[in-house]
Design an enzyme around this catalytic site. Structure first.
Site, PDB file in Angstrom:
ATOM      1  N   GLU A  97      22.637 -40.326 -16.490  1.00 44.10           N
ATOM      2  CA  GLU A  97      22.892 -40.353 -15.051  1.00 44.10           C
ATOM      3  C   GLU A  97      21.622 -40.656 -14.258  1.00 44.10           C
ATOM      4  OE1 GLU A  97      24.630 -36.620 -14.025  1.00 44.10           O
ATOM      5  OE2 GLU A  97      26.323 -36.875 -15.382  1.00 44.10           O
ATOM      6  N   CYS A 110      16.504 -40.364  -8.543  1.00 42.76           N
ATOM      7  CA  CYS A 110      16.356 -39.249  -9.471  1.00 42.76           C
ATOM      8  C   CYS A 110      16.704 -39.766 -10.860  1.00 42.76           C
ATOM      9  CB  CYS A 110      17.285 -38.107  -9.055  1.00 42.76           C
ATOM     10  SG  CYS A 110      17.192 -36.663 -10.137  1.00 42.76           S
ATOM     11  N   CYS A 117      20.001 -32.503 -23.102  1.00 42.20           N
ATOM     12  CA  CYS A 117      18.814 -31.675 -22.934  1.00 42.20           C
ATOM     13  C   CYS A 117      18.827 -30.561 -23.975  1.00 42.20           C
ATOM     14  CB  CYS A 117      18.768 -31.073 -21.533  1.00 42.20           C
ATOM     15  SG  CYS A 117      17.254 -30.137 -21.180  1.00 42.20           S
ATOM     16  N   CYS A 121      19.242 -24.081 -20.855  1.00 42.16           N
ATOM     17  CA  CYS A 121      19.490 -23.261 -19.663  1.00 42.16           C
ATOM     18  C   CYS A 121      21.003 -23.125 -19.472  1.00 42.16           C
ATOM     19  CB  CYS A 121      18.838 -23.905 -18.442  1.00 42.16           C
ATOM     20  SG  CYS A 121      17.046 -24.134 -18.614  1.00 42.16           S
ATOM     21  N   CYS A 124      23.201 -24.869 -16.558  1.00 41.63           N
ATOM     22  CA  CYS A 124      22.997 -26.295 -16.321  1.00 41.63           C
ATOM     23  C   CYS A 124      24.078 -27.135 -16.988  1.00 41.63           C
ATOM     24  CB  CYS A 124      21.619 -26.697 -16.845  1.00 41.63           C
ATOM     25  SG  CYS A 124      21.267 -28.461 -16.745  1.00 41.63           S
ATOM     26  N   GLY A 178      17.679 -34.005 -18.843  1.00 40.67           N
ATOM     27  CA  GLY A 178      16.589 -33.830 -19.782  1.00 40.67           C
ATOM     28  C   GLY A 178      15.352 -33.199 -19.173  1.00 40.67           C
ATOM     29  N   GLU A 179      14.422 -32.827 -20.032  1.00 38.27           N
ATOM     30  CA  GLU A 179      13.139 -32.227 -19.655  1.00 38.27           C
ATOM     31  C   GLU A 179      12.049 -33.291 -19.807  1.00 38.27           C
ATOM     32  OE1 GLU A 179       9.761 -30.620 -18.869  1.00 38.27           O
ATOM     33  OE2 GLU A 179      11.528 -29.365 -18.489  1.00 38.27           O
ATOM     34  N   SER A 210       9.447 -32.900 -12.652  1.00 38.48           N
ATOM     35  CA  SER A 210       9.990 -31.548 -12.729  1.00 38.48           C
ATOM     36  C   SER A 210       9.935 -31.040 -14.166  1.00 38.48           C
ATOM     37  CB  SER A 210      11.441 -31.548 -12.239  1.00 38.48           C
ATOM     38  OG  SER A 210      12.026 -30.276 -12.388  1.00 38.48           O
ATOM     39  N   SER A 233      10.703 -25.666 -12.250  1.00 36.44           N
ATOM     40  CA  SER A 233      12.029 -25.055 -12.141  1.00 36.44           C
ATOM     41  C   SER A 233      11.925 -23.608 -12.609  1.00 36.44           C
ATOM     42  CB  SER A 233      13.035 -25.837 -12.988  1.00 36.44           C
ATOM     43  OG  SER A 233      13.172 -27.159 -12.506  1.00 36.44           O
ATOM     44  N   LEU A 234      11.722 -22.706 -11.676  1.00 34.09           N
ATOM     45  CA  LEU A 234      11.444 -21.310 -12.008  1.00 34.09           C
ATOM     46  C   LEU A 234      12.740 -20.528 -12.246  1.00 34.09           C
ATOM     47  CD1 LEU A 234       8.714 -19.819 -12.268  1.00 34.09           C
ATOM     48  CD2 LEU A 234       9.179 -18.814 -10.032  1.00 34.09           C
ATOM     49  N   HIS A 235      13.576 -20.459 -11.209  1.00 33.83           N
ATOM     50  CA  HIS A 235      14.921 -19.867 -11.281  1.00 33.83           C
ATOM     51  C   HIS A 235      14.960 -18.353 -11.505  1.00 33.83           C
ATOM     52  CE1 HIS A 235      15.991 -23.993 -11.236  1.00 33.83           C
ATOM     53  NE2 HIS A 235      15.825 -24.210 -12.518  1.00 33.83           N
ATOM     54  N   ASN A 309      25.567 -25.446  -7.912  1.00 34.28           N
ATOM     55  CA  ASN A 309      26.760 -26.276  -7.816  1.00 34.28           C
ATOM     56  C   ASN A 309      27.649 -25.906  -8.999  1.00 34.28           C
ATOM     57  OD1 ASN A 309      28.632 -28.220  -7.238  1.00 34.28           O
ATOM     58  ND2 ASN A 309      27.211 -29.941  -7.318  1.00 34.28           N
ATOM     59  N   CYS A 352      23.517 -32.455 -12.349  1.00 34.57           N
ATOM     60  CA  CYS A 352      23.170 -33.278 -13.492  1.00 34.57           C
ATOM     61  C   CYS A 352      24.091 -32.963 -14.667  1.00 34.57           C
ATOM     62  CB  CYS A 352      21.710 -33.039 -13.890  1.00 34.57           C
ATOM     63  SG  CYS A 352      20.543 -33.709 -12.713  1.00 34.57           S
TER      64      CYS A 352
END
Length: 388
Positions: A97, A110, A117, A121, A124, A178-179, A210, A233-235, A309, A352
């Site tokens: 994407e 983006c 990935c 997480c 996600c 992905g990372e 990111s 990306s802490l979260h 989301n 994503c």
């Protein structure tokens, strides 16, 4: 005895030096590499269309270039034409994407760096698809080129671009599937390609990378010596919760991550962003807000809050508007600059992985689960080039 056939390559995976070496191999002068690169920057990879190159060279390049141009297989438009979500399928059948977001005087794309990935997480959508393979540098670059060509044409599919949108890409964010720092070779090569002042010429300050917190990768990114924006990306602001939400935290806990982020800021003189996906009744309480404020204050970081989301198969939910407002205000009272990001493209499978999931399930195929995520994370850190 016949000679070995020449290797077939994706031209977008070649550096400037490699393009020059290719021209030398084909007995062409140095400036032909500049001409070829100029065509690639404009999104033209078919040698037959490179009209300022000699016919013999075009024929030779046609034999050397792999058919790597992605196919647009799904396109969702939202926000009155300001958000375009693209599902691109590469020749091997793998789909990823890319999202184009348009603002007055700013066009941000983006991009994805992996198919799926391995970070695991659990909130996600991309993680639900599992990890399938790394993208090559050429495949990552092509996402930007596709979006840029659409803007320059003034049309993207059947949807005309809104008034005030730039006619070229101004910002690139590595925040797709992905990372990025688990695919360092492709990420670093793409940054160099985009920033090339004699090529795409994108300002380093217009590039954001990111990461969920791969400490060795953050140091490698700093080694580029460019003022890129690092988005972490802490979260979660406590190790106990972050171990659950972001499994890489087990390997690189908050204290280690905070130290390397501080080092990044000192080396690049660039303010770091903290990304926070706000999940209802999970990380939206006062304790998390207070701990987040402490971390952001120590790092002099800007915080971006994005309400979750909701996606099918994920047990967590979007926070209430009241709780979202209270969380943002509490962090702000802690002396931190914080922005509540709009949830763009909700009607376009915005999170994503959602568009891929919709497309794949619509085709009657089940997405693989992210099995063995912890083992895959560890392996990717040892060898970023590992394939499934």
């Amino acid at each position: 005895m016949s000679s070995q056939p020449a290797a077939v390559v994706d031209p977008y995976a070649l550096s400037r030096d490699e393009l020059t070496a290719l021209m030398a191999e084909l007995d062409q002068p140095r400036y032909r590499a500049d001409q070829l690169h100029a065509w690639l920057v404009r999104g033209v990879d078919d040698p037959a269309e490179m009209t300022d190159l000699p016919a013999a060279l075009r024929a030779a390049l046609a034999e050397r270039f792999a058919p790597a141009r992605p196919e647009l297989v799904a396109h969702r438009v939202a926000d009155d034409g300001h958000t375009h979500k693209l599902l691109l399928r590469y020749p091997d059948g793998e789909a990823i994407e890319t999202v184009l977001m348009l603002y007055p005087k700013r066009a941000t794309v983006c991009i994805s760096t992996q198919a799926g990935c391995a970070m695991g997480c659990p909130f996600c959508a991309t993680g639900q698809a599992g990890f399938r393979r790394q993208l090559t540098a050429g495949e990552v670059v092509r996402q930007v080129v596709v979006a840029d060509a659409a803007l320059r044409s003034g049309d993207i599919g059947s949807a005309h671009l809104p008034d005030g949108a730039p006619d070229h890409i101004t910002n690139v964010v590595f925040m797709g599937m992905g990372e990025p720092l688990a695919n360092l070779p492709a990420t670093l090569a793409t940054v160099r390609w985009l920033h090339d002042p004699e090529g795409f010429n994108l300002s380093a300050r217009g590039i954001t990378v990111s990461t969920v917190g791969l400490v060795p990768g953050i140091r490698k990114l700093a080694d580029l010596g460019l003022p890129l924006t690092l988005a972490v990306s802490l979260h979660a602001a406590t190790d106990t919760l972050r171990d659950e939400l972001v499994p890489i935290n087990v390997s690189h806990p908050l204290a280690e991550l905070e130290a390397v982020v501080r080092e990044y800021r000192e080396r690049t003189n660039r303010r770091v962003s903290i990304e926070w996906c706000l999940i209802g009744d999970v990380n939206d309480d006062d304790e998390q807000a207070d701990e987040l404020a402490k971390i952001a204050r120590r790092l002099r970081a800007h915080v971006n809050v994005i309400p979750m989301n909701p996606t099918p198969g994920v047990r967590w939910k979007e926070p209430s508007k009241r709780r979202t407002r209270a969380f943002v205000e509490r962090v702000q009272r802690g002396g931190v600059e914080i922005t509540l990001r709009d949830t763009r493209g909700r009607d376009a499978d915005a999170a994503c992985g959602q568009l891929l999931a919709s497309y794949t399930l619509g085709a009657g195929t089940r997405l693989p689960a992210a099995i063995g995520a912890a083992e895959r994370v560890e392996l990717l850190q040892v060898d970023p080039g590992v394939q499934r």
